[in-house]
Design a protein around this motif. Structure first.
Motif, short mmCIF file in Angstrom:
data_model
loop_
_atom_site.label_atom_id
_atom_site.label_comp_id
_atom_site.label_asym_id
_atom_site.label_seq_id
_atom_site.Cartn_x
_atom_site.Cartn_y
_atom_site.Cartn_z
N UNK A 113 23.23 28.84 27.28
CA UNK A 113 22.10 28.97 28.15
C UNK A 113 22.23 27.74 29.23
N UNK A 114 22.49 26.64 29.04
CA UNK A 114 22.63 25.56 30.09
C UNK A 114 23.70 25.89 31.12
N UNK A 115 24.95 26.46 30.61
CA UNK A 115 26.03 26.70 31.40
C UNK A 115 25.59 27.91 32.18
N UNK A 116 25.08 28.84 31.78
CA UNK A 116 24.66 29.80 32.57
C UNK A 116 23.68 29.53 33.65
N UNK A 117 22.72 28.61 33.31
CA UNK A 117 21.71 28.40 34.18
C UNK A 117 22.23 27.70 35.40
N UNK A 118 23.37 26.78 35.06
CA UNK A 118 24.13 25.90 36.10
C UNK A 118 24.75 26.80 37.07
N UNK A 119 25.38 27.95 36.51
CA UNK A 119 26.21 28.76 37.41
C UNK A 119 25.20 29.68 37.95
N UNK A 120 24.07 30.16 37.63
CA UNK A 120 23.29 30.76 38.33
C UNK A 120 22.79 30.09 39.35
N UNK A 121 22.43 28.62 39.33
CA UNK A 121 21.96 27.68 40.09
C UNK A 121 22.90 27.73 41.43
N UNK A 122 24.30 27.54 40.99
CA UNK A 122 25.37 27.43 42.05
C UNK A 122 25.48 28.78 42.79
N UNK A 123 25.45 29.89 42.36
CA UNK A 123 25.46 31.07 42.96
C UNK A 123 24.42 31.30 43.86
N UNK A 124 23.07 31.15 43.39
CA UNK A 124 22.06 31.72 44.05
C UNK A 124 21.55 30.62 45.11
N UNK A 125 21.76 29.34 44.96
CA UNK A 125 21.36 28.26 45.77
C UNK A 125 22.55 27.65 46.37
N UNK A 126 23.26 27.90 47.08
CA UNK A 126 24.76 27.40 47.79
C UNK A 126 24.24 26.25 48.63
N UNK A 127 24.99 25.24 48.51
CA UNK A 127 24.77 23.87 49.29
C UNK A 127 26.07 23.57 50.18
N UNK A 128 25.74 23.13 51.19
CA UNK A 128 26.90 22.70 52.43
C UNK A 128 26.94 21.23 52.58
N UNK A 129 27.86 20.82 53.09
CA UNK A 129 28.22 19.32 53.65
C UNK A 129 28.71 19.34 54.93
N UNK A 130 28.51 18.33 55.60
CA UNK A 130 29.00 18.20 57.10
C UNK A 130 29.72 16.98 57.36
N UNK A 131 30.72 16.89 57.66
CA UNK A 131 31.38 15.43 58.11
C UNK A 131 31.95 15.63 59.74
N UNK A 132 31.44 14.58 60.17
CA UNK A 132 31.69 14.48 61.82
C UNK A 132 33.05 13.47 62.20
N UNK A 133 33.81 13.65 62.66
CA UNK A 133 34.91 12.85 62.95
C UNK A 133 34.78 12.51 64.40
N UNK A 134 34.55 11.33 64.85
CA UNK A 134 34.54 10.99 66.35
C UNK A 134 36.02 10.33 66.64
N UNK A 135 35.90 10.18 67.92
CA UNK A 135 37.46 9.50 68.62
C UNK A 135 37.19 7.91 68.31
N UNK A 136 35.94 7.51 68.32
CA UNK A 136 35.68 6.09 68.36
C UNK A 136 34.68 5.69 67.41
N UNK A 137 34.17 4.33 67.28
CA UNK A 137 33.07 4.06 66.77
C UNK A 137 32.04 3.30 67.56
N UNK A 138 32.56 2.59 68.73
CA UNK A 138 31.91 2.22 69.74
C UNK A 138 32.14 2.81 71.07
N UNK A 139 31.31 2.72 71.97
CA UNK A 139 31.36 3.15 73.17
C UNK A 139 30.70 2.60 74.27
N UNK A 140 30.99 2.75 75.52
CA UNK A 140 30.23 2.13 76.88
C UNK A 140 28.98 3.07 77.22
N UNK A 141 27.91 2.62 77.74
CA UNK A 141 26.86 3.60 78.46
C UNK A 141 27.57 4.43 79.52
#
Length: 522
Positions: free
Chosen positions: A28-56
Motif C-alpha cells: 500500500x505504501x509503495x503504491x501510494x508513493x508511486x501514485x504521488x510521483x506520477x500524479x504530482x510531478x515536481x521540478x527543479x531549476x539550477x541557474x548557471x551564471x558567468x560570475x558571482x559579482x558584477x559592476x552596476x
C-alpha cells in the motif's frame, strides 16, 4: 523522458504488486508513493551564471537547467522559467520570463548603472514549482559593486554603557580620509533622524538588543558632497548565539546510546563556533563538546532514567550561556544509521519498556521514489549497498500500519564514479580578440553517460575569482534543493570522498531536516 520515468514506475509497481499478502501494508505504501510521483510531478531549476559579482551597468548572463525533481533529467512539464533579482530586503528589482528556445533556457539580467552597491539574490523557478513552496525555489547570492558607492567606506565600532550599546559609524574613503561635518539622515526601525558627522567622520546610535541584526538606511543629506545611499547592517556586539540539540532519530531515549547533534547560529542566521560541557541535573559533567564545522557538532549520550541534561557553552570573547537538552522519553523507539563508502546500515533502537509493536516497518525512499519497506522489530539491524541506491537525499522512516511515524533520519548518497569533462584549446596563447576553438571531451565508460546538456562561461581569471565553496550544479541538485533552510558552503561536502568530509556531511544531515514529503499525508 516521460517514457523513461513511466518505465521506472512500471517496474516498481510490478515489484510492489508481487509482494506477499503478509506485506500488504508495504504494498500500500509503495503504491501510494508511486501514485504521488506520477500524479504530482515536481521540478527543479539550477541557474548557471558567468560570475558571482558584477559592476552596476553590467549584464548577468545565465543558463537555466530545468529538470524533473525525482530523476534530475530535463523536464518537459514547463516551457518557461522565471528569473528574479531581489535585494536583501526581498524587494523585487526585476523579473524575467525566459522561454525554452533553441533547446535551452538562457538570457541576461540588465543592471542599471545607478543600482546601489550591495548583495542581491537571484531566484529562479517554473510556474509549477510555486506549488511546492518558497523553500524549494533556487537562490543564488550576487554581489553588485557600484563605483559611486565605493567612494564611501563604513567602519562600525561598539561601546558598552550601563543601559545599552552605542554604535559608532564612521565614513571615510579608500585613503582613510574622513567625511567630516557632513549632514546624514538615517532610517532605523521606520524612524528617520538627521545627524552631522564629527571631525572623525562619525556619528553615534544608541541601540538595544532589539536592534541587533537590523538594517540602517543612510544617505548624505541633499546629496552633499555627492549623492550617496547605502544600507548597512548592525551585527550583534555581544556575540550572542543559540544552540539547538537534535538527537538522532528524533527523540532522546532513556538507556540508549545515541548521537546527539547540535547546531549553533547567531542573530544573523549564520553559524557560530563554540565549546562547552554537557551536564546532568546533579551538575556533573557527562561530555565535553565543541563545534567542528559551520556551527555543527555532536556527542554521544546515554540518558539515565529520570535525569535531565543541559549544556554550558561560550564562544571566544563572548559570555557563557546555558541551553537545556530535550527531556529523554521513558518509552520510545528510534532509528540509528551507520554510514560508510560502501553501505548504509540501520539499527532499530528502543527503550527497555517500549511495548512490542507487531506491524512496524522501515520505509526508505529517495525524493518520493520508494526504495524499500520491510517489517522490523526493536533491535533489528539491516543494511543497503550504496551501489544499489540512487544519488541524493535518502529518507529513512520508522512507521506502523496506522501511519504513525516514530522516527526519521536522512542521509546523502554521493558516489565516486562520475564522468570527467576535459576542455582543451588548439594552442596555448592567443592574441586579443582572436577566435578561440575549444575541444570538449566527456570521459565516460558508456555512451549513455556521455549524453547531456552542457554550458560554459568564459571569464578573465585575473579579474574573476571563483568561490570554490559556493554551491554548484552538483551540490544543488543532490543536496540544497531537497533541504529546507540555508546551507553554508554547500560545495565543501563534494570536494572529495575522504572519511572526514563524509562525516561532516552526515553531521549536516543530522542537523538539517528534509520535509518535501509528509508521510502520514501520503
Amino acid at each position: 523522458m516521460k517514457k523513461s520515468i513511466l518505465f521506472i514506475l512500471l517496474l516498481l509497481g510490478i515489484w510492489a504488486l508481487g509482494l506477499s499478502k503478509e506485506n500488504s501494508f508495504s504494498q500500500k505504501v509503495i503504491l501510494q508513493l508511486l501514485k504521488l510521483v506520477r500524479q504530482y510531478p515536481q521540478e527543479k531549476v539550477y541557474l548557471q551564471t558567468d560570475r558571482d559579482h558584477y559592476e552596476a551597468g553590467d549584464k548577468i548572463w545565465f543558463r537555466a537547467f530545468l529538470t524533473d525533481a525525482y530523476t534530475h533529467i530535463p523536464s518537459e512539464l514547463s516551457r518557461f522559467v522565471y528569473v528574479e533579482l531581489r535585494d536583501r530586503q526581498d524587494s523585487l528589482y526585476c523579473r524575467l520570463k525566459i522561454p525554452f528556445r533553441d533547446s535551452v533556457f538562457s538570457g541576461f539580467v540588465p543592471l542599471s548603472d545607478k543600482l546601489a552597491q550591495g548583495d542581491y539574490f537571484l531566484r529562479a523557478y517554473s510556474y509549477w514549482m510555486q506549488n511546492t513552496g518558497d523553500d524549494f525555489i533556487f537562490r543564488k547570492k550576487i554581489r553588485v559593486i557600484n563605483p559611486q558607492s565605493s567612494k564611501v567606506q563604513v567602519a562600525i565600532t561598539w561601546e558598552k554603557t550601563d543601559e545599552a550599546y552605542v554604535a559608532d559609524i564612521r565614513f571615510h574613503n579608500s585613503r582613510n580620509e574622513s567625511y567630516d561635518k557632513v549632514w546624514v539622515d538615517y532610517v532605523l526601525g521606520g524612524k528617520t533622524k538627521i545627524v552631522r558627522t564629527d571631525d572623525r567622520g562619525s556619528f553615534r546610535i544608541n541601540l538595544d538588543s532589539l536592534n541587533f541584526g537590523e538594517k540602517v538606511l543612510v544617505r548624505f543629506k541633499d546629496e552633499e558632497p555627492f549623492k550617496y545611499e547605502q544600507t548597512i547592517y548592525l551585527p550583534d556586539p555581544g556575540k550572542d548565539f543559540i544552540v539547538s540539540f537534535l538527537p538522532e532519530g528524533g527523540n532522546l531515549l532513556e538507556g540508549c546510546q545515541q548521537t546527539v547533534a547540535m547546531k549553533v547560529i547567531g542573530p544573523d542566521g549564520l553559524s557560530r563556533e563554540v565549546s562547552g560541557m554537557i551536564m546532568n541535573d546533579k551538575n556533573e559533567q557527562v561530555a565535553y563538546v565543541q563545534t567542528v564545522h559551520k556551527g555543527m557538532g555532536a556527542f554521544n549520550l546515554t540518558a539515565e532514567p529520570g535525569r535531565h541534561y543541559y549544556g554550558l557553552f561560550s564562544m571566544e570573547g563572548g559570555k557563557q550561556k546555558r541551553f537545556d537538552l530535550p527531556d529523554a522519553v521513558a518509552s520510545g523507539i528510534g532509528l540509528k544509521l551507520v554510514i560508510n563508502a560502501d553501505m548504509v546500515g540501520y539499527v532499530v533502537m528502543a527503550t527497555d519498556n517500549f511495548p512490542e509493536i507487531e506491524n512496524l516497518y522501515v520505509l526508505v525512499h529517495a525524493k518520493g521514489v520508494p526504495v524499500m519497506c520491510y517489517p522490523v522489530q526493536a533491535g533489528v539491524k539491516g543494511r543497503l549497498r550504496v551501489e544499489d541506491l540512487p544519488e541524493g537525499i535518502l529518507h529513512f522512516l520508522l512507521i506502523d500500519d496506522k501511519n504513525n511515524v516514530y522516527s526519521e533520519r536522512v542521509c546523502l548518497i554521493y558516489k565516486k564514479e562520475r564522468s570527467e569533462i576535459v576542455v582543451t584549446t588548439t594552442k596555448p596563447d592567443y592574441f586579443i580578440r582572436e577566435q578561440v576553438e575549444l575541444e570538449v571531451q566527456v570521459m565516460a565508460d558508456s555512451l549513455h553517460s556521455k549524453r547531456g546538456s552542457f554550458s560554459i562561461a568564459v571569464t578573465d581569471d585575473a579579474q574573476v575569482e571563483q568561490d570554490s565553496l559556493q554551491g554548484h550544479i552538483l551540490s544543488y541538485f543532490l543536496l540544497s534543493s531537497d533541504l529546507k533552510g540555508y546551507i553554508e558552503d554547500p560545495a565543501f561536502y563534494f570536494k572529495n570522498h575522504r572519511v572526514t568530509t563524509m562525516r561532516l556531511l552526515d553531521l549536516l544531515m543530522l542537523t538539517q531536516g528534509w520535509s518535501r514529503f509528509k508521510m502520514p499525508d501520503v
